[in-house]
Write a protein that holds these residues in place. Structure first.
Motif, short mmCIF file in Angstrom:
data_model
loop_
_atom_site.label_atom_id
_atom_site.label_comp_id
_atom_site.label_asym_id
_atom_site.label_seq_id
_atom_site.Cartn_x
_atom_site.Cartn_y
_atom_site.Cartn_z
N UNK A 37 0.82 -1.21 0.00
CA UNK A 37 0.00 0.00 0.00
C UNK A 37 0.86 1.26 0.00
N UNK A 38 2.06 1.19 0.58
CA UNK A 38 2.95 2.35 0.62
C UNK A 38 4.05 2.28 -0.43
N UNK A 39 3.89 1.37 -1.40
CA UNK A 39 4.85 1.29 -2.49
C UNK A 39 5.99 0.33 -2.22
N UNK A 40 6.88 0.23 -3.20
CA UNK A 40 8.00 -0.71 -3.13
C UNK A 40 9.05 -0.29 -2.11
N UNK A 41 9.05 0.97 -1.72
CA UNK A 41 10.01 1.44 -0.71
C UNK A 41 9.34 1.64 0.64
N UNK A 42 8.11 1.18 0.79
CA UNK A 42 7.37 1.37 2.03
C UNK A 42 7.87 0.48 3.15
N UNK A 44 6.51 -1.91 4.66
CA UNK A 44 6.08 -3.31 4.63
C UNK A 44 6.52 -4.03 3.36
N UNK A 45 7.48 -3.45 2.65
CA UNK A 45 7.97 -4.07 1.41
C UNK A 45 8.60 -5.44 1.68
N UNK A 46 9.32 -5.57 2.81
CA UNK A 46 9.95 -6.86 3.12
C UNK A 46 8.90 -7.93 3.40
N UNK A 47 7.82 -7.54 4.07
CA UNK A 47 6.73 -8.50 4.31
C UNK A 47 6.11 -8.93 2.98
N UNK A 48 6.00 -7.99 2.04
CA UNK A 48 5.49 -8.33 0.71
C UNK A 48 6.42 -9.33 0.03
N UNK A 49 7.73 -9.12 0.16
CA UNK A 49 8.69 -10.03 -0.45
C UNK A 49 8.55 -11.43 0.14
N UNK A 50 8.33 -11.52 1.44
CA UNK A 50 8.14 -12.84 2.06
C UNK A 50 6.88 -13.52 1.52
N UNK A 51 5.80 -12.73 1.34
CA UNK A 51 4.59 -13.31 0.78
C UNK A 51 4.78 -13.78 -0.64
#
Length: 356
Positions: A37-42, A44-51
């Motif tokens: 939601x806050x972009x690739x530099x947000x 929670x980007x690392x959590x997105x990568x884990x998903x």
């Protein structure tokens, strides 16, 4: 999305079962979208990568924004320069492969937004589906950000709509009373300062009915000092709606329009009524004047933003209400030529996320 059977077995029974569970796949995809939601530099980007790594059963996953900085989950091979691959993708906007590492561009609204890096034996069809998921999430994030910026711009526009004519007249009346009625002059100056503070100060997105009615009373007190007996005012608000949260600067522009376009143009002046009451689960606020009125077609044009620039505040308020509460809410204008105008604001008394 599928992966070779040996990949699932290598991850262990739990990983394999989750990959075969559609509900788990959908849940993971939803969390990935939320994490971006806050972009690739947000944050929670690392959590997105884990998903993403779980979705693809990959050895490692990296996400990079336009700066090229990688946020990773899992392990990327040491003998492959992932940073160089990202740089190549960002410069060519094309897919790049080194051994079992693939980097693909992420293009949002025809503009390069970053890159996705995946290490492991992952099928390209699955990789493309995940990349499409990321692009959709980033597009949604940008749209939401644009909507927030538009709402802030509209609020700034409302703050900027204070009439110079009103300011000049108010200060002229205050100055004329300094010697003859110093106490009243002082009270009006305090009212003027209060009005300016409320209209221009840095507020949050929402306020309360009580604060909005206080601002209206201040404005009308100043207008009565300017217009004298030509302006008559009636204000009634039920105690049970005073604490209701509403968007900031909703009523004030409507009252200003009632005075400027409904009363000032009348030789004999007129009356402005401002009411607030509860109707079931709703809070109903209305501003009515017995002035010149207008053709219903003109009122419709004003709400659509096609009217005179001096009345653009109505369209602004209507859009903000619909954005916050949905298309069933907004302004209702009841008017006819020579019959005055009544503007009704209906909002829920309780709305999730609307907090002063």
């Amino acid at each position: 999305m599928s992966v070779p059977a040996e990949e699932g077995q290598a991850r262990g029974p739990l990983w394999s079962r989750r990959l075969r569970d559609p509900a788990a796949v959908l849940e993971t995809a939803r969390h990935v979208a939320e994490d971006l939601a806050d972009g690739l530099a947000g944050p929670r980007a690392r959590a997105a990568a884990r998903g993403i790594r779980r979705l693809l059963a990959a050895d490692g996953v990296g996400l990079a924004d336009l700066s090229g900085a990688l946020v990773t989950a899992g392990t990327l091979p040491r003998d492959v320069d992932a940073a160089a691959m990202v740089e190549e993708v960002l410069h060519t906007e094309s897919r790049c492969r080194r051994a079992e590492v693939v980097a693909v561009p992420l293009v949002v609204h025809d503009e390069l937004a970053g890159a996705l890096v995946v290490a492991g034996s992952t099928r390209m069809t699955a990789l493309h589906e995940v990349a499409a998921l990321l692009v959709e999430a980033l597009e949604r994030s940008r749209l939401e950000e644009s909507a927030e910026q538009a709402a802030e711009a509209e609020l700034r526009a409302l703050r900027a709509e204070i009439s110079p004519h009103f300011v000049y007249n108010a200060l002229t009346v205050i100055a004329s009373l300094v010697r003859s009625e110093p106490d009243r002059s002082r009270e009006l100056m305090l009212d003027f300062a209060d009005y300016i503070r409320y209209s221009l100060a840095s507020h949050g997105e929402y306020t309360t009915v009580a604060d909005e009615f206080h601002a209206i009373e201040t404005y009308l007190a100043l207008q009565r000092a300017v217009l004298g007996d030509r302006l008559r005012v009636q204000i009634r608000v039920a105690p049970e709606v005073l604490a209701v949260a509403i968007p900031f600067l909703v009523l004030q522009p409507i009252v200003e329009n009632a005075v400027r376009h409904g009363i000032e143009s009348q030789a004999g002046g007129g009356t402005v009524q401002v009411l607030g009451e509860a109707e079931g689960a709703d809070c109903v606020l209305s501003v009515e004047d017995d002035g010149a009125g207008m053709a219903p077609e003109k009122a419709a044009a004003l709400l659509a933003g096609d009217g005179a620039s001096t009345s653009m505040g109505l369209a602004n308020v209507d859009r903000r209400l619909r954005n916050v509460y949905g298309p069933w809410f907004g302004l209702v204008v009841e008017t006819a030529e020579g019959e005055g105008t009544r503007v009704i604001v209906r909002v829920p008394r309780f709305q999730p996320g609307v907090v002063p």
